[in-house]
Design a protein around this motif. Structure first.
Motif, PDB file in Angstrom:
ATOM      1  N   VAL A  39      -0.557  91.389-113.958  1.00 34.53           N
ATOM      2  CA  VAL A  39      -1.022  91.541-112.511  1.00 34.53           C
ATOM      3  C   VAL A  39      -1.344  90.071-112.215  1.00 34.53           C
ATOM      4  N   ASN A  40      -0.691  89.765-111.202  1.00 34.92           N
ATOM      5  CA  ASN A  40      -0.770  88.533-110.401  1.00 34.92           C
ATOM      6  C   ASN A  40      -1.730  88.564-109.338  1.00 34.92           C
ATOM      7  N   ILE A  41      -2.899  87.522-109.274  1.00 36.89           N
ATOM      8  CA  ILE A  41      -3.922  88.028-108.280  1.00 36.89           C
ATOM      9  C   ILE A  41      -4.041  86.521-107.394  1.00 36.89           C
ATOM     10  N   ASP A  42      -4.200  86.647-106.051  1.00 40.00           N
ATOM     11  CA  ASP A  42      -4.588  85.551-105.177  1.00 40.00           C
ATOM     12  C   ASP A  42      -5.468  85.958-104.073  1.00 40.00           C
ATOM     13  N   GLY A  43      -6.402  84.887-103.666  1.00 39.76           N
ATOM     14  CA  GLY A  43      -7.042  84.992-102.491  1.00 39.76           C
ATOM     15  C   GLY A  43      -6.986  84.084-101.518  1.00 39.76           C
ATOM     16  N   ALA A  44      -6.914  84.455-100.357  1.00 36.52           N
ATOM     17  CA  ALA A  44      -6.554  83.536 -99.059  1.00 36.52           C
ATOM     18  C   ALA A  44      -7.730  83.646 -98.085  1.00 36.52           C
ATOM     19  N   SER A 100      -2.893 100.971-117.924  1.00 29.90           N
ATOM     20  CA  SER A 100      -3.928 101.104-119.100  1.00 29.90           C
ATOM     21  C   SER A 100      -3.890  99.956-119.854  1.00 29.90           C
ATOM     22  N   GLU A 101      -3.022  98.893-119.856  1.00 33.56           N
ATOM     23  CA  GLU A 101      -2.791  97.582-120.500  1.00 33.56           C
ATOM     24  C   GLU A 101      -2.266  96.605-119.645  1.00 33.56           C
ATOM     25  N   ALA A 102      -2.871  95.548-119.438  1.00 30.87           N
ATOM     26  CA  ALA A 102      -2.512  94.458-118.440  1.00 30.87           C
ATOM     27  C   ALA A 102      -3.016  93.146-118.883  1.00 30.87           C
ATOM     28  N   GLU A 103      -2.316  92.137-118.192  1.00 33.53           N
ATOM     29  CA  GLU A 103      -2.579  90.756-118.244  1.00 33.53           C
ATOM     30  C   GLU A 103      -2.793  90.487-116.781  1.00 33.53           C
ATOM     31  N   PHE A 104      -4.116  89.917-116.635  1.00 34.07           N
ATOM     32  CA  PHE A 104      -4.637  89.519-115.297  1.00 34.07           C
ATOM     33  C   PHE A 104      -4.277  87.930-115.066  1.00 34.07           C
ATOM     34  N   GLU A 105      -3.686  87.525-113.986  1.00 31.64           N
ATOM     35  CA  GLU A 105      -3.194  86.028-113.943  1.00 31.64           C
ATOM     36  C   GLU A 105      -3.544  85.638-112.554  1.00 31.64           C
ATOM     37  N   GLY A 106      -4.477  84.512-112.206  1.00 33.03           N
ATOM     38  CA  GLY A 106      -4.711  84.042-111.333  1.00 33.03           C
ATOM     39  C   GLY A 106      -4.838  82.396-110.955  1.00 33.03           C
ATOM     40  N   GLY A 107      -4.806  81.783-110.075  1.00 29.25           N
ATOM     41  CA  GLY A 107      -4.765  80.379-109.899  1.00 29.25           C
ATOM     42  C   GLY A 107      -6.264  79.768-109.955  1.00 29.25           C
ATOM     43  N   SER A 108      -7.246  80.598-109.751  1.00 30.05           N
ATOM     44  CA  SER A 108      -8.568  79.991-109.652  1.00 30.05           C
ATOM     45  C   SER A 108      -9.221  79.589-111.310  1.00 30.05           C
TER      46      SER A 108
END
Length: 513
Positions: A39-44, A100-108
Motif C-alpha cells: 500500500v503506497n501512500i502520499d499526502g499533498a 488482510s496482509e499488507a506492507e505500508f510504504e510512504g515518503g514521510s
C-alpha cells in the motif's frame, strides 16, 4: 482501539513485521516482501485553495494495481498533518477493500518513525497516528517501509489529483489512467537494472550503453505480460473471490459508500450485484446529512421520510427544495456532493425599513419558491442582513453566499456607487468583504456576466429558475464550536435613492470542485 501510548510496544505485536528497530529505506518500488500486497501512500497540500489530499495505490506482487484512492479534505493542513492523514486513510481503505496482509510504504520519514514507535510524533498528529494503528490492528500482518519520492510517484499523483475531486474517487480492480505512465516507468526502471546487468555479464557490454538492452527489455516485458495473464486466469478459476463482483453485496455497498453520489450512479452499470449494492439504503444513508430527518421534520412535507428508499429521499431533496421553519427558509442538497444548502427567505432577513409600507412592500410571485418576497419601493439607506447558525451548515466545507433577486424594468439607483458585502462569523475570525454591483445595463443571456470586467466587483448572473444571483462572499465552516454566520449587504454612504429591487433571499451553498 489503539492509543498513542501503545506506540512504544507496537513492534512487539505479532501482527507487525518489524525492521529490527530501523526504518527500511527504499529508493524505488519493489514487490512486497511481507504479505501479498503493498500500500503506497502520499499526502499533498494546496495552500492556495485551503485544502489537502491523499493518494493511495494498492499493488500485488506483480505490480498490478488492485485498488486506488484519491481523497480530498476541505480544510487546510500542514505537510506533516497531510502525510499522517494520508496514512490513516490508506490503512482504512486497505481494510475496507478486504486486504488482510499488507506492507505500508510512504515518503514521510517522520510518519514512518512515529508509526513504528521509533520517534515521538508531533502533537498535531498524535490522534491521527493512533487512528492509523487502530485500522492496521485489524490486519492479520502488516509492515512499514520508507520510500524516496521518486519511487512513490503514482501515489503522489493521486494525492495531487485530489484537488479536482469532491470527497472520494476510488478505483477497484482497475488502474487510474493518470498513473499508468508512472507505473510503466517504475516497472521499466526496475527491470532495466536487471536486464543491463544480465546483458553486461554475458556480452561484456558497458553499463552506460543505452542500446544494449532495448530488445531484451521488450522481450522481457512481453514475457511478463504473458505470465501475469496466465497466473491471473489460473487464480480466477481457483477462486471466484478474485473478481470483485463475487464479493458480498454488503462489502461492495461499503466500498461504494466511500465514493460520491455520482460514482454510485455510475456503478449501477457495472453488473446487477453492483446495481443492487449502489442503490442500497446503506450507501445513500451515508450520502445524506446526519441530521436530515430532523431537518425534514421542521418542514411542511414530513411525508418525504416515507419514501421507499434513501436514494429517493436524496434525489427528492436535491431536485425539489423544501420549506422549513414556518416557510422562512428553503432547504435542499447539492446533488453532486450531498452538502447542505439553504435559502434564507426575505422574511428571515433583517431589512432596514422593511416593515414600513412606504419603503418596502411584501408580495407573492408565482415564479418564487418562497410565499412572500420583499420589493423595494424607495429608500436611500439600504441595508440587508441574514444570520444562520454554523451548526446548520455542512462541516469542513467552503460555502458561498448569494443574494437572489430581480430588478423591475423601472429600477434605479443601483449603477453607482457599488454596494458593500461582507460574510463572517459574529464570534470572531476572518470576515470576507467585497464590492458588488446590482445594476443591469444591457440585455442578458443565460449564464452571461452582466457587466464589463471590473476588478474586485462581483456581478450578477442569470439562474436557471429565471432569478438573478450575485456572490456576496464565502465562508469555511471548520466546525468544533457553534457560532453565527452573518451576511450583510449595504449602501449607506452616498444616500442615493433606490427602487425596483425584488429580494427572494440569501442562498448559501457549497463551492464546486
Amino acid at each position: 482501539g489503539v492509543s498513542i501510548s501503545d506506540l512504544g510496544c507496537w513492534n512487539k505485536s505479532p501482527r507487525f513485521v518489524g525492521a529490527s528497530g530501523k526504518i527500511e529505506m527504499i529508493s524505488g518500488w519493489v514487490p512486497p516482501r511481507h504479505g501479498p500486497f503493498k500500500v503506497n501512500i502520499d499526502g499533498a497540500v494546496c495552500s492556495k485553495r485551503k485544502h489537502a489530499g491523499a493518494g493511495v495505490v494498492i499493488r500485488d506482487r506483480e505490480g498490478e494495481v488492485v485498488a486506488a484512492l484519491s481523497k480530498r479534505w476541505e480544510y487546510p493542513l500542514g505537510a506533516i498533518e497531510a502525510e499522517a492523514k494520508a496514512w490513516e486513510t490508506g490503512a482504512l481503505f486497505a481494510r475496507e477493500v478486504g486486504i488482510s496482509e499488507a506492507e505500508f510504504e510512504g515518503g514521510s520519514l517522520g510518519v514512518c518513525n512515529a508509526v513504528q514507535g521509533l520517534a515521538s510524533p508531533p502533537s498535531s498528529v498524535v490522534n491521527v497516528i493512533a487512528g492509523f494503528l487502530d485500522h492496521a490492528s485489524h490486519l492479520r500482518q502488516w509492515k512499514v517501509s520508507h520510500i524516496k519520492r521518486q519511487g512513490n510517484v503514482p501515489a503522489h499523483l493521486l494525492a495531487q489529483h485530489a484537488q479536482h475531486v469532491v470527497g472520494y474517487v476510488a478505483w477497484l480492480g482497475e488502474c487510474p489512467s493518470l498513473i499508468e505512465h508512472a507505473l510503466l516507468v517504475s516497472r521499466i526502471t526496475r527491470k532495466t537494472k536487471i536486464n543491463i546487468k544480465r546483458v553486461c555479464k554475458y556480452q561484456a557490454v558497458s553499463i552506460e550503453d543505452p542500446t544494449c538492452d532495448v530488445r531484451e527489455r521488450e522481450r522481457e516485458r512481453e514475457r511478463d505480460k504473458r505470465r501475469r495473464r496466465k497466473k491471473r486466469r489460473k487464480e480466477m478459476k481457483q477462486s471466484s473471490g478474485a473478481e470483485i463482483s463475487a464479493l458480498p453485496e454488503g462489502c461492495i455497498a461499503n466500498i461504494v459508500s466511500f465514493t460520491t453520489p455520482k460514482d454510485a450512479c455510475r456503478a449501477c452499470a457495472v453488473s446487477p450485484i453492483f446495481r443492487a449494492a449502489a442503490e442500497s439504503n446503506a450507501v445513500w444513508e451515508r450520502f445524506l446529512p446526519s441530521d436530515y430527518q430532523a431537518i425534514i421534520a421542521r418542514s411542511s412535507s414530513p411525508d418525504i421520510l416515507n419514501l421507499p428508499s434513501k436514494k429517493q429521499i436524496y434525489l427528492r431533496l436535491s431536485d425539489n427544495p423544501i420549506l422549513i421553519d414556518d416557510n422562512k427558509k428553503s432547504f435542499f442538497l447539492d446533488k453532486l456532493s450531498g452538502k447542505k444548502c439553504y435559502l434564507l427567505a426575505a422574511r428571515d432577513l433583517s431589512i432596514v425599513w422593511g416593515s414600513t409600507p412606504e419603503y418596502w412592500s411584501w408580495v407573492s410571485l408565482p415564479e418564487s419558491r418562497i410565499p412572500e418576497v420583499a420589493e423595494l419601493l424607495d429608500v436611500c439607506w439600504f441595508e440587508i442582513c441574514g444570520k444562520v447558525s454554523t451548526s446548520m451548515l455542512s462541516l469542513k466545507t467552503n460555502s458561498v453566499a448569494y443574494l437572489v433577486f430581480k430588478l423591475r424594468s423601472t429600477a434605479y439607483g443601483f449603477d453607482d456607487p457599488p454596494f458593500k458585502a461582507s460574510v463572517g462569523t459574529i464570534g470572531g475570525g476572518e470576515v470576507y468583504e467585497r464590492s458588488v454591483c446590482l445594476d443591469l445595463e444591457e440585455p442578458i443571456l443565460d449564464g452571461q456576466i452582466l457587466l464589463p470586467e471590473q476588478p474586485h466587483i462581483s456581478r450578477p448572473k442569470r439562474r436557471k429558475d429565471g432569478w438573478l444571483e450575485i456572490e456576496l462572499g464565502e465562508f469555511f465552516n471548520e466546525g468544533g464550536q457553534d457560532d453565527e454566520l452573518q451576511i450583510r449587504l449595504m449602501e449607506v454612504e452616498v444616500g442615493r435613492w433606490k427602487s425596483g429591487l425584488v429580494v427572494e433571499g440569501i442562498e448559501i451553498r457549497p463551492t464546486m470542485g
